[in-house]
Every structure is written in structure tokens, then in C-alpha cells.
Enzyme design. Structure first.
Site, PDB file in Angstrom:
ATOM      1  N   ASP A 351       0.858  -1.179   0.000  1.00  9.76           N
ATOM      2  CA  ASP A 351       0.000   0.000   0.000  1.00  9.76           C
ATOM      3  C   ASP A 351       0.899   1.236   0.000  1.00  9.76           C
ATOM      4  O   ASP A 351       2.114   1.128   0.217  1.00  9.76           O
ATOM      5  CB  ASP A 351      -0.895  -0.046   1.243  1.00  9.76           C
ATOM      6  CG  ASP A 351      -1.815   1.160   1.333  1.00  9.76           C
ATOM      7  OD1 ASP A 351      -2.351   1.583   0.299  1.00  9.76           O
ATOM      8  OD2 ASP A 351      -1.981   1.689   2.448  1.00  9.76           O
ATOM      9  N   ASP A 544      -1.860  -1.114   6.035  1.00 11.23           N
ATOM     10  CA  ASP A 544      -2.021  -0.615   7.404  1.00 11.23           C
ATOM     11  C   ASP A 544      -3.446  -0.261   7.777  1.00 11.23           C
ATOM     12  O   ASP A 544      -3.727   0.021   8.940  1.00 11.23           O
ATOM     13  CB  ASP A 544      -1.140   0.625   7.618  1.00 11.23           C
ATOM     14  CG  ASP A 544      -1.651   1.825   6.831  1.00 11.23           C
ATOM     15  OD1 ASP A 544      -1.810   2.908   7.407  1.00 11.23           O
ATOM     16  OD2 ASP A 544      -1.917   1.665   5.624  1.00 11.23           O
ATOM     17  N   ASP A 548      -7.290  -2.397   3.881  1.00 12.08           N
ATOM     18  CA  ASP A 548      -6.309  -3.384   3.427  1.00 12.08           C
ATOM     19  C   ASP A 548      -6.588  -4.781   3.978  1.00 12.08           C
ATOM     20  O   ASP A 548      -5.925  -5.744   3.588  1.00 12.08           O
ATOM     21  CB  ASP A 548      -4.893  -2.964   3.852  1.00 12.08           C
ATOM     22  CG  ASP A 548      -4.429  -1.693   3.156  1.00 12.08           C
ATOM     23  OD1 ASP A 548      -4.786  -1.520   1.978  1.00 12.08           O
ATOM     24  OD2 ASP A 548      -3.729  -0.886   3.784  1.00 12.08           O
TER      25      ASP A 548
END
Length: 651
Positions: A351, A544, A548
Site C-alpha cells: 500500500d 495498514d 487493506d
């Protein structure tokens, strides 16, 4: 009690030495003495007995005196093992290392080899203590690391806010969160408004401004002013409690190697017992000068050598050593199986916001027209922003300009657009394009293509310039990519919910292979599943936020940022990076590889030495002392090898 049993299952053979360990009193000198005194006592008795017999040749030390002496030496270390063996038999588990050690040592007494009988059990107990200490150290490293997460809450009681452990806060109580502090429990906002860094939860890099009654989540950071919150969940439902529980039970997820060894030991041990019986009695049919005591002694040597302690202890300890070493480096693996999984990773997907970027604002570009030099332009802008508490204003105020002689007055907020005021007698507008349009100020078309947050400034009805605000890369972001490449990872991909243009720009700057933005959680999930369709691809995903969680669960190895990561992401992930440093990704891969290497070294050592001494013992070329080395000595060496993981450097 259940947790204690789970922990003991990882601690090798789980002998009496381990059963005496109380984790709540690890620092107690009294408790330590209780653990070590049986070994110390038996060791002193054994050494004195050998001195009396072989060096001092004392006349009284013979017959029943000698037998009684060694029986007393044997009892502290031998009786607990015999008891454990009896308990195992009662539970239907006949063939255990406890049974092997009991038969071998009692058999040694039966044929008059008293020192050997005591020595075998003594060194077995010492090995267990050594192993227990290594495991406790690894567990201590993990628990100490977890303690850096929020551990206090300011709760309103008896007319004042007092600092208490979050566990003591009940649902419905009022807590206070100061600027820069993490919100310790989920709740709803009681203050009129708040500005929170929610990048850990939403994946959005811009701070979230919420109003009274809105939900707030543990892990969010308060950016502006003291706020008050009414709790809606207990501490036991927070990320901290869940992670601690996962640590306590981390070894439930054993590696395939570890599971194989345990299954192997269950088959191997009964075979060894029957072979020892055969070695005792079958030679009677083939040997002319058959002496029962000699062949029984060889069989006892065979039993001691073949005891699977070195494997059953050292392999789990190798993996647990890897877990502890990782924790010392700010990485929490939730089980040994993920240490193995990390060794197979060849594709890293990450990410952007909160993973490789800080999720905070910082000035990226300053663009001003010729009428206002940059330093003067910024003084006008900063004078206005000093009147604001918005996080963007805080980023602008970090700009280093000479002098602070500009002051703003008559500053008013234009809802949803920006600020209007007077600086040095000039009318100044600071805000978005809508503010400029409503005041008939022409803005260059280039601002329309800017993807970052933009703050436009007009002075006395004239466009003066603008600044762009962007998320800032973490200090080790570039190092992270470099180290991942050095670790041999063939493909690095960035997937983000942020704008595609921003994501691609960050990807280019970072040097990743592919960068895609504007993705919903299901889009990230689909992309990772597409990668996994290639049977040669093993994917580690690093994220995080709550957004996700689906892809963290689906990837071969899910890694979450634990410092600011959301509760859901932390719970879903297989590996947690407690320090929020992306450079730890490569460290996790290297630790996994080092752990697996150590484990296979231990397997080779244990099997190699045992087979060699077993053959020598069967032909009468090895004594009980060689057997002790082949069993306990190899276990010692394997444990020391596993402990090397605690000292390695993976930078």
C-alpha cells in the site's frame, strides 16, 4: 491454564523444569532458586560421588552407601521426569521421551552404572533449563515490544481526569485525548470537533475532521486541541489485547518442518523402544558368549542416544528464536509457519499511504508570481495560517522563512473555501479555487491539473501564487526498496486507494515495478488474486488500514504496520511491523531465511551425531557418556545454534 499449556507445547519436551516456571515471577530470585536447586544439588552429589570413588578412593563409599548416595542424587532430577512419563502413560501416550529417559536411567541403576544414570537425567534437566531460559528470553522480547503501544487513558472520575490502564476503562466512560496522543479505545466524540490522523484506518492521507457524535477509532492520532470521547468498546476488544493473545498462542501455527518432526517423534520413539528390546534379547540366539548385563547396557545406551529430545527441543526453539529475534528488530510474526512462508516470497505488493508514506502533510512546491517574491509571499500566507488550527495550516507553518513581522487581522473563515483577512493593510485570500472564483480572481489553468492538495493565495484582488501539499515519504522508504531488491525479490508493486496520478508519481520516485492508484479494497484483492494464479508466485502484501484487511487475509503473507495500523489490519495480518518502517520488510524476509537455515542445521546435526553414536553403541564401542553427549550434548549445541538468531544482524 489453556494459554500456559500452549506455551509449554513450544518449549520442547516440556519437562518438569518448564512446569516449574511461573512467568509472572521471572524476576524473583526465590523462584529462580526453586527452579535451579534440583539441578545444582544433583550436580554437587554426582561430582562428590565421582571424587569419592575415583580420586579419593574413600573406603566407606561402597556397597549400600554408594547406591544410596546416587539414589539421593537422582531423585531431584529423575522423579519429576518419571512422574511426567507416568502421566503420559495414563493419558494413553506410552512412547515419550520421558519413558525413554526413565527406562535408560533406571536400567543403568539396575546394572550398577549409578553415575551414568544420574548424569543422563542431570544433563537432560540442564538442557531443559537452558531451553526454557532461551524461550523465556524470546517471549520477553516480544512482550516488551508490544508494550510500546498506547498503554494509558485519561478517564474522568470524581471530578477530574486521571491516568489509568486502558483495561480499567468501562464502556460509557469519558476519556480525554491530548494533542499528539493516540486514542486508546473506540468511542464517539463528545467535543464539538476534532482533527484526526486516520490514515491507519481509512488509508486516506488527508486528516479527517469530525464533529460531535461521530465515531472515533483506537489508533487514530489527535492532531488539534484536547478532545473528549465517550468509550463504546472495552479494552479487551482493542488491538493491544488481541495481539497479546496472539503472542501467547503464536506457536499454535507451527511450521511444516516442526509438525513433521513431532509426527516423526511419535512414530520414531516406539520403534526405538522395540529395537532396544531386540538389542537386549535377540543376541542370545546368535552370540556364543551372551552376557545379559552387557547387551542390556548397549540397549540402554541405544535408548539414551535415540531420545528425540535434541530434535523436539531444538527445532521449535529454532523457530521461537526466530520469533524473538524478529521482535527485537521490530517485527512480530504470529507463528512459525509465517517464518517459513517468508522464505518463499518472490513478489512484494505494498500500500502507499501509511506504509511507505507518513500519512502527514508537507509542503511540496511553492509557486509565486513576480509581484511577490517567495519569501514575502510565504510571509503573507503564514500570517494567515497562524490563525488556523487545520492540519494543512500546520504544514505550511513549518516553512522556514526569515522574519515573522507580518501579522494578520480581521481573519474570518469562509465555510468550505478558506480564509479571508488583512495582512499589512492588504486583503488576503487563502483557500481553494472556489474561494478565488467567488471573489472574481483569475487562477492559472495549470492549477486544474495539480493532483495534490493545493492552497491558493490572492493579495489585494490579484492572484499571488499557490503551494501544493503532499504526503511525505518515510525516511527509510527508498532504503526499503533497495533492501527488498537485495533480498532477491523479483517484483515490487504498489497498490493504493489514493489518486492514480499521485500513486504513479510516488511509485516512480520509489523505483517500484508497477504502481496503480484509485483502487477500492476489492480492486486490490482482485489484483493480488490475479498474481497468485501464477503457481510460481508467492505474494507478501504490506498495508495498514481497514481497507487493506481483505487483501492482507488473502495474500500468502500479510504484513501490517503496527504503530499506526488499524486494529482490523493488525488482527488480520500474519506479520506486524511494530516500528512502521518499510525497511523492515526485507528484514522479515532475511530473518525467515536465517531461521530456516538454523533449523535445518540442527536437524542435520542431531541426526548425524545420533546415527553415528547409535551404531557405535550397538557394537559396544560407545559408553553411556558418549550417549549423553549424543543426546544432551547435541541438544546443547542445537540450542546454542538457535540462540545465534538473537545475535544476528539483518541490516
Amino acid at each position: 491454564m489453556k494459554k500456559k499449556q500452549n506455551l509449554q507445547s513450544i518449549e520442547g519436551c516440556g519437562s518438569c523444569c518448564n512446569s516449574n516456571v511461573d512467568s509472572k515471577n521471572d524476576n524473583s530470585n526465590t523462584k529462580s532458586f526453586k527452579i535451579f536447586w534440583p539441578v545444582i544439588f544433583s550436580f554437587i552429589m554426582l561430582v562428590m560421588g565421582l571424587l569419592f570413588k575415583y580420586f579419593l578412593s574413600l573406603s566407606f563409599f561402597q556397597d549400600w552407601v554408594r547406591i544410596l548416595w546416587y539414589v539421593v542424587a537422582y531423585i531431584p532430577v529423575g522423579i519429576p521426569v518419571i512422574i511426567e512419563g507416568w502421566k503420559s502413560i495414563k493419558n494413553g501416550n506410552f512412547f515419550t521421551e520421558f519413558l525413554l529417559m526413565s527406562i535408560a536411567t533406571l536400567g543403568a541403576f539396575a546394572i550398577g552404572e549409578y553415575p551414568e544414570g544420574v548424569a543422563v537425567m542431570l544433563f537432560y534437566a540442564v538442557g531443559e533449563l537452558f531451553q526454557s531460559a532461551a524461550v523465556k528470553k524470546a517471549k520477553g522480547n516480544i512482550k516488551a515490544l508490544l508494550d510500546v503501544r498506547p498503554n494509558r487513558a485519561l478517564v474522568y472520575r470524581n471530578g477530574d481526569f486521571v491516568s489509568v490502564n486502558p483495561e480499567a476503562v468501562e464502556v460509557g466512560e469519558k476519556i480525554q485525548v491530548r494533542v499528539g496522543d493516540k486514542i486508546p479505545l473506540d468511542g464517539k466524540l463528545l467535543s464539538e470537533k476534532a482533527s484526526l490522523n486516520t490514515a491507519a484506518i481509512t488509508g486516506e492521507s488527508k486528516p479527517d475532521t469530525i464533529t460531535k457524535g461521530d465515531k472515533v477509532f483506537a489508533g487514530s492520532i489527535n492532531l488539534d486541541g484536547v478532545i473528549e470521547i465517550e468509550t463504546t468498546k472495552e479494552f479487551k476488544d482493542s488491538s493491544i489485547a488481541r495481539i497479546l493473545d496472539l503472542v501467547q498462542n503464536a506457536t499454535a501455527r507451527k511450521s511444516k518442518t516442526e509438525l513433521f518432526i513431532r509426527k516423526f517423534a511419535r512414530v520414531y520413539t516406539p520403534i526405538v523402544v522395540f529395537l532396544a528390546i531386540g538389542l537386549t534379547f535377540l543376541p542370545y540366539l546368535f552370540v556364543d558368549n551372551y552376557i545379559f548385563e552387557d547387551w542390556l547396557y548397549r540397549a540402554l545406551i541405544f535408548l539414551v542416544i535415540s531420545c528425540p529430545c535434541a530434535l523436539v527441543i531444538s527445532i521449535p526453539l529454532g523457530y521461537f528464536g526466530g520469533l524473538g529475534a524478529a521482535s527485537r528488530n521490530g517485527i512480530l510474526f504470529k507463528g512459525a509457519s509465517f517464518l517459513d512462508a517468508m522464505t518463499k516470497v518472490n513478489t512484494v505488493v505494498m500500500d502507499k499511504t501509511g506504509t511507505v508514506t507518513k500519512g502527514v502533510f508537507k509542503i511540496k512546491d511553492v509557486v509565486n508570481n513576480d509581484a511577490f517574491p517567495e519569501a514575502e509571499f510565504m510571509k503573507y500566507l503564514m500570517a494567515m495560517e497562524e490563525q488556523s488550527t487545520h492540519p494543512i495550516a500546520q504544514a505550511i507553518l513549518e516553512y522556514k522563512a526569515e522574519g515573522t513581522d507580518f501579522e494578520a487581522s480581521e481573519v474570518s473563515e469562509v465555510a468550505g473555501k478558506g480564509l479571508k483577512g488583512t495582512v499589512n493593510g492588504k486583503t488576503v485570500l487563502v483557500g481553494n479555487e472556489a474561494l478565488m472564483t467567488s471573489n472574481n480572481i483569475s487562477v492559472p489553468k495549470e492549477t486544474e491539473s495539480i493532483v495534490e492538495s493545493i492552497v491558493i493565495v490572492a493579495i489585494d484582488g490579484q492572484f499571488a501564487g499557490y503551494v501544493t501539499i503532499a504526503d511525505e515519504l518515510k525516511e527509510d522508504a527508498h532504503e526499503a526498496i533497495e533492501q527488498i531488491r537485495k533480498a532477491g525479490i523479483s517484483r515490487i508493486i504498489m497498490l493504493s486507494g489514493d489518486k492514480d496520478s499521485i500513486t504513479k508519481e510516488v511509485g516512480r520516485e520509489m523505483g517500484v515495478d508497477t504502481a496503480m492508484g484509485g483502487l477500492l479494497p476489492e480492486d486490490k484483492l482482485n489484483e493480488v488474486e490475479r498474481l497468485q494464479k501464477d503457481t510460481g508466485t508467492t505474494v507478501a502484501f504490506i498495508g495498514d488500514g481497514i481497507n487493506d484487511a481483505p487483501v492482507l487475509a488473502t495474500s500468502d503473507v500479510g504484513m501490517a504496520m503496527g504503530g499506526l495500523g488499524s486494529d482490523v489490519a493488525i488482527e488480520t495480518a500474519d506479520v506486524i511491523i511494530q516500528t512502521d518502517q518499510p525497511s523492515k520488510i526485507a528484514g522479515a524476509i532475511k530473518i525467515g531465511r536465517s531461521t530456516r537455515k538454523i533449523v535445518w542445521q540442527n536437524i542435520t546435526l542431531a541426526f548425524g551425531v545420533k546415527i553415528a553414536v547409535m551404531v557405535l553403541g550397538a557394537f559396544g564401542m560407545a559408553t553411556m557418556w558418549e550417549a549423553v553427549f549424543a543426546d544432551v550434548g547435541v541438544a546443547f549445541l542445537a540450542i546454542l545454534n538457535a540462540i545465534r538468531l538473537q545475535k544476528m544482524n539483518w541490516k
